[in-house]
Motif scaffolding. Structure first.
Motif, short mmCIF file in Angstrom:
data_model
loop_
_atom_site.label_atom_id
_atom_site.label_comp_id
_atom_site.label_asym_id
_atom_site.label_seq_id
_atom_site.Cartn_x
_atom_site.Cartn_y
_atom_site.Cartn_z
N PRO A 166 2.59 -5.16 -1.17
CA PRO A 166 2.90 -3.67 -1.01
C PRO A 166 2.84 -3.92 1.28
CG PRO A 166 0.82 -4.69 -1.58
CD PRO A 166 1.62 -5.72 -1.21
N ASN A 170 6.76 -1.91 2.28
CA ASN A 170 6.71 -0.26 2.92
C ASN A 170 7.18 -1.01 4.24
OD1 ASN A 170 5.03 1.08 2.16
ND2 ASN A 170 3.43 0.16 2.37
N SER A 193 2.30 2.90 -1.39
CA SER A 193 1.34 1.12 -2.41
C SER A 193 0.39 2.06 -3.18
CB SER A 193 0.20 1.89 -1.18
OG SER A 193 0.07 1.01 0.59
#
Length: 371
Positions: A166, A170, A193
């Protein structure tokens, strides 16, 4: 002569024969010797490994508990490490990861070979990984006799990567993707997420699915002992058919008995009697690998036994038609049965290691019963 009447008299005669009664008794004895007696053992034989969350230099352990003043140490790393700790403790695999808050205790257990290995994980592991450092971050303690380290490490690294993805996603979307300008004004990191978790588990991404996968990975000693039992059952049924074939050779000396129907009854009757204790063992004794203790499962085993008997019957009919000499059959019997033990996958499936032996096993009847 009526074949059904002959089958009745032949069955009654076999039940009065001491040698054949010994063969029938041998079937449950084989089951008992292979460990089918007694309750199913539920011993947990998963492989134990330890892990310890440490300071960045791996010199001391870190406790994820509040100290006396109420301030948790290493607060900036606490959330990531707690998630990793939960993932390791709840790992659904053959490996059981045990957390330790004492480096000395983990080292002592590895030295005593009570656990397979111990992983010393720095509390800033994810920060270092996101900064691009990838080597020599985790220290593995193991004994010289340990052989499972590469496999266990793959499990550990897979859990770490699953938690790291995650953050990697990002960073990529914010810095390198075509929608970088939309983050976080239009798409927040929490939404990214959430989408990541959704797509990770809904089957839209690459994944490996196992059909009929076991619900747990508890290795039972009894299952290992019972693993050759079905193959031995098949071998004993075949041996019973051979006894019928040998009896036919003696009976066929009289012209009245030298008929195909008589030969079928002579061979089939001992196999039918041998199948009864085999089926009884499958019903009564728990833990036999490949036998499902339910009405459909036992019905399938019954059908498997019937088809196997028909296959043995055809084989022995052809054999007795081709080999007319009783002495040759006596010589052929031990050689063929011993070859069944060696080449059929009763104890070891040699075809997995030597393909030629896998093809050769199809010449021996127990192989078909074990399909």
């Amino acid at each position: 002569m009526n074949p059904f009447r002959l089958l009745f008299f032949r069955t009654r005669m076999l039940l009065c024969h001491p040698a054949f009664l010994f063969l029938l008794l041998l079937i449950p004895v084989v089951a008992l010797i292979n460990g089918a007696a007694g309750p199913v053992e539920e011993k947990d034989d998963t492989i134990a490994a330890a892990f310890c969350i440490c300071s960045p230099d791996l010199s001391e352990s870190r406790y994820f508990e509040d100290d006396e003043e109420g301030e948790p140490p290493s607060r900036e790393y606490r959330e990531d490490m707690e998630k990793l700790r939960d993932a390791l403790c709840n790992s659904d695999s053959v490996f059981r990861f045990i957390p330790y808050d004492s480096l000395a205790e983990a080292r002592a257990l590895v030295a005593a070979e009570e656990i397979e290995c111990a992983y010393l994980i720095p509390e800033d592991l994810f920060e270092q990984l996101l900064d691009g450092k990838k080597k020599n971050l985790i220290q593995v303690l193991s004994s010289p006799k340990s052989t499972m380290i590469p496999v266990i490490s793959e499990e550990v690294y897979a859990l770490i990567f699953r938690q790291l993805t995650p953050s990697l996603l990002n960073d990529y979307l914010k810095e390198e993707s075509a929608i970088a300008e939309l983050i976080p004004e239009v798409i927040t990191e929490e939404e990214i997420s959430s989408l990541h978790d959704t797509n990770l588990h809904n089957g839209s991404t690459f994944a490996i699915e196992f059909d009929n996968a076991p619900e747990d990975y508890v290795i039972r000693k009894q299952s290992v002992l019972l693993s050759p039992l079905k193959g031995l059952f098949a071998l004993l049924i075949l041996l019973a058919g051979f006894t019928g074939a040998l009896t036919y050779y003696r009976a066929a000396e009289h012209p009245i008995y030298a008929k195909l129907s008589v030969r079928i009854v002579m061979i089939l009757s001992p196999m039918l009697l041998a199948a009864l204790p085999v089926l009884l063992c499958m019903i009564v004794l728990p833990g036999i690998p490949g036998v499902e203790h339910s009405i459909p499962g036992l019905a399938l085993e019954l059908l498997r036994i019937v088809l196997y008997q028909l296959l043995c019957l055809v084989f022995l009919l052809l054999l007795t038609a081709l080999i007319r000499s009783r002495s040759l059959i006596y010589a052929f019997l031990p050689v063929y049965l011993l070859s069944c033990l060696i080449f059929s996958p009763i104890f070891v499936n040699a075809g997995q290691f030597i393909p030629f032996l896998g093809k050769l096993s199809w010449f021996f009847l127990p192989t078909y019963f074990l399909l």
